[in-house]
Design a protein around this motif. Sequence first.
Motif, PDB file in Angstrom:
ATOM      1  N   ASP A  28       0.833  -1.213   0.000  1.00  0.00           N
ATOM      2  CA  ASP A  28       0.000   0.000   0.000  1.00  0.00           C
ATOM      3  C   ASP A  28       0.867   1.262   0.000  1.00  0.00           C
ATOM      4  OD1 ASP A  28      -2.293  -1.519   0.048  1.00  0.00           O
ATOM      5  OD2 ASP A  28      -2.704  -1.220   2.186  1.00  0.00           O
ATOM      6  N   LEU A  29       1.955   1.246   0.771  1.00  0.00           N
ATOM      7  CA  LEU A  29       2.838   2.430   0.812  1.00  0.00           C
ATOM      8  C   LEU A  29       3.435   2.685  -0.572  1.00  0.00           C
ATOM      9  CD1 LEU A  29       4.732   1.831   4.202  1.00  0.00           C
ATOM     10  CD2 LEU A  29       3.019   3.594   3.729  1.00  0.00           C
ATOM     11  N   LEU A  30       3.794   1.599  -1.266  1.00  0.00           N
ATOM     12  CA  LEU A  30       4.363   1.756  -2.613  1.00  0.00           C
ATOM     13  C   LEU A  30       3.304   2.261  -3.597  1.00  0.00           C
ATOM     14  CD1 LEU A  30       6.487  -1.519  -2.591  1.00  0.00           C
ATOM     15  CD2 LEU A  30       7.406   0.791  -2.873  1.00  0.00           C
ATOM     16  N   ARG A  31       2.095   1.690  -3.522  1.00  0.00           N
ATOM     17  CA  ARG A  31       1.035   2.145  -4.445  1.00  0.00           C
ATOM     18  C   ARG A  31       0.693   3.620  -4.196  1.00  0.00           C
ATOM     19  NH1 ARG A  31      -0.240  -3.289  -4.069  1.00  0.00           N
ATOM     20  NH2 ARG A  31      -1.202  -3.092  -2.035  1.00  0.00           N
ATOM     21  N   ALA A  32       0.804   4.070  -2.925  1.00  0.00           N
ATOM     22  CA  ALA A  32       0.481   5.472  -2.607  1.00  0.00           C
ATOM     23  C   ALA A  32       1.478   6.432  -3.254  1.00  0.00           C
ATOM     24  CB  ALA A  32       0.458   5.665  -1.091  1.00  0.00           C
ATOM     25  N   LEU A  33       2.683   5.940  -3.554  1.00  0.00           N
ATOM     26  CA  LEU A  33       3.686   6.805  -4.198  1.00  0.00           C
ATOM     27  C   LEU A  33       3.216   7.302  -5.563  1.00  0.00           C
ATOM     28  CD1 LEU A  33       7.151   5.072  -3.700  1.00  0.00           C
ATOM     29  CD2 LEU A  33       6.396   7.250  -2.741  1.00  0.00           C
ATOM     30  N   GLU A  34       2.377   6.460  -6.207  1.00  0.00           N
ATOM     31  CA  GLU A  34       1.924   6.792  -7.574  1.00  0.00           C
ATOM     32  C   GLU A  34       1.239   8.150  -7.640  1.00  0.00           C
ATOM     33  OE1 GLU A  34       0.854   3.113 -10.324  1.00  0.00           O
ATOM     34  OE2 GLU A  34      -0.183   3.036  -8.390  1.00  0.00           O
ATOM     35  N   GLY A 153     -17.552   3.433  -2.432  1.00  0.00           N
ATOM     36  CA  GLY A 153     -16.449   3.797  -3.338  1.00  0.00           C
ATOM     37  C   GLY A 153     -16.366   2.866  -4.544  1.00  0.00           C
ATOM     38  N   GLU A 154     -15.601   3.330  -5.528  1.00  0.00           N
ATOM     39  CA  GLU A 154     -15.468   2.534  -6.760  1.00  0.00           C
ATOM     40  C   GLU A 154     -14.544   1.324  -6.517  1.00  0.00           C
ATOM     41  OE1 GLU A 154     -13.430   3.197 -11.122  1.00  0.00           O
ATOM     42  OE2 GLU A 154     -13.800   4.941  -9.857  1.00  0.00           O
ATOM     43  N   LEU A 155     -14.933   0.165  -7.041  1.00  0.00           N
ATOM     44  CA  LEU A 155     -14.083  -1.021  -6.911  1.00  0.00           C
ATOM     45  C   LEU A 155     -13.140  -1.108  -8.110  1.00  0.00           C
ATOM     46  CD1 LEU A 155     -16.676  -3.704  -5.735  1.00  0.00           C
ATOM     47  CD2 LEU A 155     -15.203  -2.246  -4.338  1.00  0.00           C
ATOM     48  N   TYR A 156     -11.913  -1.564  -7.862  1.00  0.00           N
ATOM     49  CA  TYR A 156     -10.993  -1.726  -8.983  1.00  0.00           C
ATOM     50  C   TYR A 156     -10.208  -3.026  -8.844  1.00  0.00           C
ATOM     51  CZ  TYR A 156      -6.726  -0.535  -6.362  1.00  0.00           C
ATOM     52  OH  TYR A 156      -5.662  -0.565  -5.491  1.00  0.00           O
ATOM     53  N   ILE A 157      -9.580  -3.415  -9.960  1.00  0.00           N
ATOM     54  CA  ILE A 157      -8.720  -4.607  -9.947  1.00  0.00           C
ATOM     55  C   ILE A 157      -7.275  -4.109  -9.980  1.00  0.00           C
ATOM     56  CG2 ILE A 157      -8.013  -6.644 -11.294  1.00  0.00           C
ATOM     57  CD1 ILE A 157     -10.979  -6.834 -12.173  1.00  0.00           C
ATOM     58  N   ARG A 158      -6.455  -4.538  -9.027  1.00  0.00           N
ATOM     59  CA  ARG A 158      -5.067  -4.062  -8.955  1.00  0.00           C
ATOM     60  C   ARG A 158      -4.317  -4.365 -10.252  1.00  0.00           C
ATOM     61  NH1 ARG A 158      -2.556  -5.915  -3.214  1.00  0.00           N
ATOM     62  NH2 ARG A 158      -0.923  -6.579  -4.647  1.00  0.00           N
ATOM     63  N   SER A 159      -3.395  -3.452 -10.621  1.00  0.00           N
ATOM     64  CA  SER A 159      -2.709  -3.637 -11.906  1.00  0.00           C
ATOM     65  C   SER A 159      -1.832  -4.898 -11.892  1.00  0.00           C
ATOM     66  CB  SER A 159      -1.884  -2.404 -12.261  1.00  0.00           C
ATOM     67  OG  SER A 159      -0.919  -2.198 -11.272  1.00  0.00           O
ATOM     68  N   ASP A 160      -1.441  -5.375 -10.685  1.00  0.00           N
ATOM     69  CA  ASP A 160      -0.633  -6.607 -10.648  1.00  0.00           C
ATOM     70  C   ASP A 160      -1.500  -7.855 -10.476  1.00  0.00           C
ATOM     71  OD1 ASP A 160      -1.246  -5.976  -8.007  1.00  0.00           O
ATOM     72  OD2 ASP A 160       0.755  -6.358  -7.213  1.00  0.00           O
ATOM     73  N   ASP A 161      -2.826  -7.699 -10.540  1.00  0.00           N
ATOM     74  CA  ASP A 161      -3.719  -8.860 -10.441  1.00  0.00           C
ATOM     75  C   ASP A 161      -4.193  -9.334 -11.814  1.00  0.00           C
ATOM     76  OD1 ASP A 161      -3.555  -9.266  -7.714  1.00  0.00           O
ATOM     77  OD2 ASP A 161      -5.474  -8.325  -7.238  1.00  0.00           O
ATOM     78  N   ASN A 162      -3.279  -9.482 -12.753  1.00  0.00           N
ATOM     79  CA  ASN A 162      -3.624 -10.135 -14.026  1.00  0.00           C
ATOM     80  C   ASN A 162      -2.900 -11.480 -14.029  1.00  0.00           C
ATOM     81  OD1 ASN A 162      -0.946  -9.866 -15.567  1.00  0.00           O
ATOM     82  ND2 ASN A 162      -1.325  -7.808 -14.787  1.00  0.00           N
ATOM     83  N   PRO A 163      -3.421 -12.474 -14.769  1.00  0.00           N
ATOM     84  CA  PRO A 163      -2.886 -13.835 -14.636  1.00  0.00           C
ATOM     85  C   PRO A 163      -1.359 -13.927 -14.789  1.00  0.00           C
ATOM     86  CG  PRO A 163      -4.905 -13.880 -15.901  1.00  0.00           C
ATOM     87  CD  PRO A 163      -4.597 -12.417 -15.658  1.00  0.00           C
ATOM     88  N   ALA A 164      -0.765 -13.212 -15.745  1.00  0.00           N
ATOM     89  CA  ALA A 164       0.688 -13.350 -15.954  1.00  0.00           C
ATOM     90  C   ALA A 164       1.460 -12.802 -14.755  1.00  0.00           C
ATOM     91  CB  ALA A 164       1.097 -12.608 -17.219  1.00  0.00           C
ATOM     92  N   THR A 165       1.038 -11.635 -14.259  1.00  0.00           N
ATOM     93  CA  THR A 165       1.771 -11.029 -13.127  1.00  0.00           C
ATOM     94  C   THR A 165       1.528 -11.814 -11.840  1.00  0.00           C
ATOM     95  OG1 THR A 165       1.404  -8.933 -14.234  1.00  0.00           O
ATOM     96  CG2 THR A 165       2.298  -8.811 -12.035  1.00  0.00           C
TER      97      THR A 165
END
Length: 214
Positions: A28-34, A153-165
Amino acid sequence: MGIPGSGKGTQAKILAKDYGFVHISTGDLLRALETDPNASVEELNSLKKMKEGKLVADDLVYKLAFHAIKENINNGKVVILDGAIRSIGQAEEYQRFFLNENLADKIVVLDMKLSDETAYKRLTKRKVCKDCGYIIPYSPDNEKKLVCEKCGGELYIRSDDNPATIQERIMKQGNNAIAPILDYYSGLGIVKTVNAEKDIQDVDLEVRKVLELE
Ligand code: AP5
């Protein structure tokens, strides 16, 4: 400690809510950097590794985690570290930090045991609330949801939650990768293990029991 998808975030949020502990997730700390206007170009570049399912640079993890730990410990809080330690090198550096801060005899390592196979199934189905961070488990009903049942709030799928990653994360950060770290902490005699294959409520009960919270 636990592999991706073992429920670290889910269980940490429950304990934080019920006991007033502070949940510090390095992810979470890393994602907050974005969205942090003060983040450096180097720090933002590190996030590319995260999106590829690889570990980010140790120094960035230490900078974010040690600051957050100190800030909360100094305010008398109990801290739950989620995913903060992912290599033997990191375990040793954290141990030096804990010794310097007189925390070494206050650390408990919770080992959330889950198979790589269950982890893959869970992560391919996960949604997260953009506003409150609520992590939504898979169910046929939840699959259709677009907004958070807790805060709207809006729900989202994390960018690292795709099958390859997800596969890359499980390969690099799965059970093979964390076994030596758990051995390190077993040597210090501070590991408590829970069966993270059970449903969320039963894992919660086991966590409270092994941590002697109830
Ligand atoms: P991070 O955000 O920590 O991701 P992760 O380790 O891959 O773990 P997850 O958040 O995916 O899973 P979780 O164990 O919290 O499970 P959750 O509760 O969500 O880190 C992201 C990235 O940041 C890393 O890949 C790396 O690049 C970088 N990074 C972070 N720390 C680092 C460090 N120290 N060094 C270097 N790089 C670092 O649950 C998963 C799903 O399952 C959810 O849908 C949930 O609802 C569901 N679920 C949970 N428990 C159960 C249950 N008991 N039964 C059924 N479903 C369940």
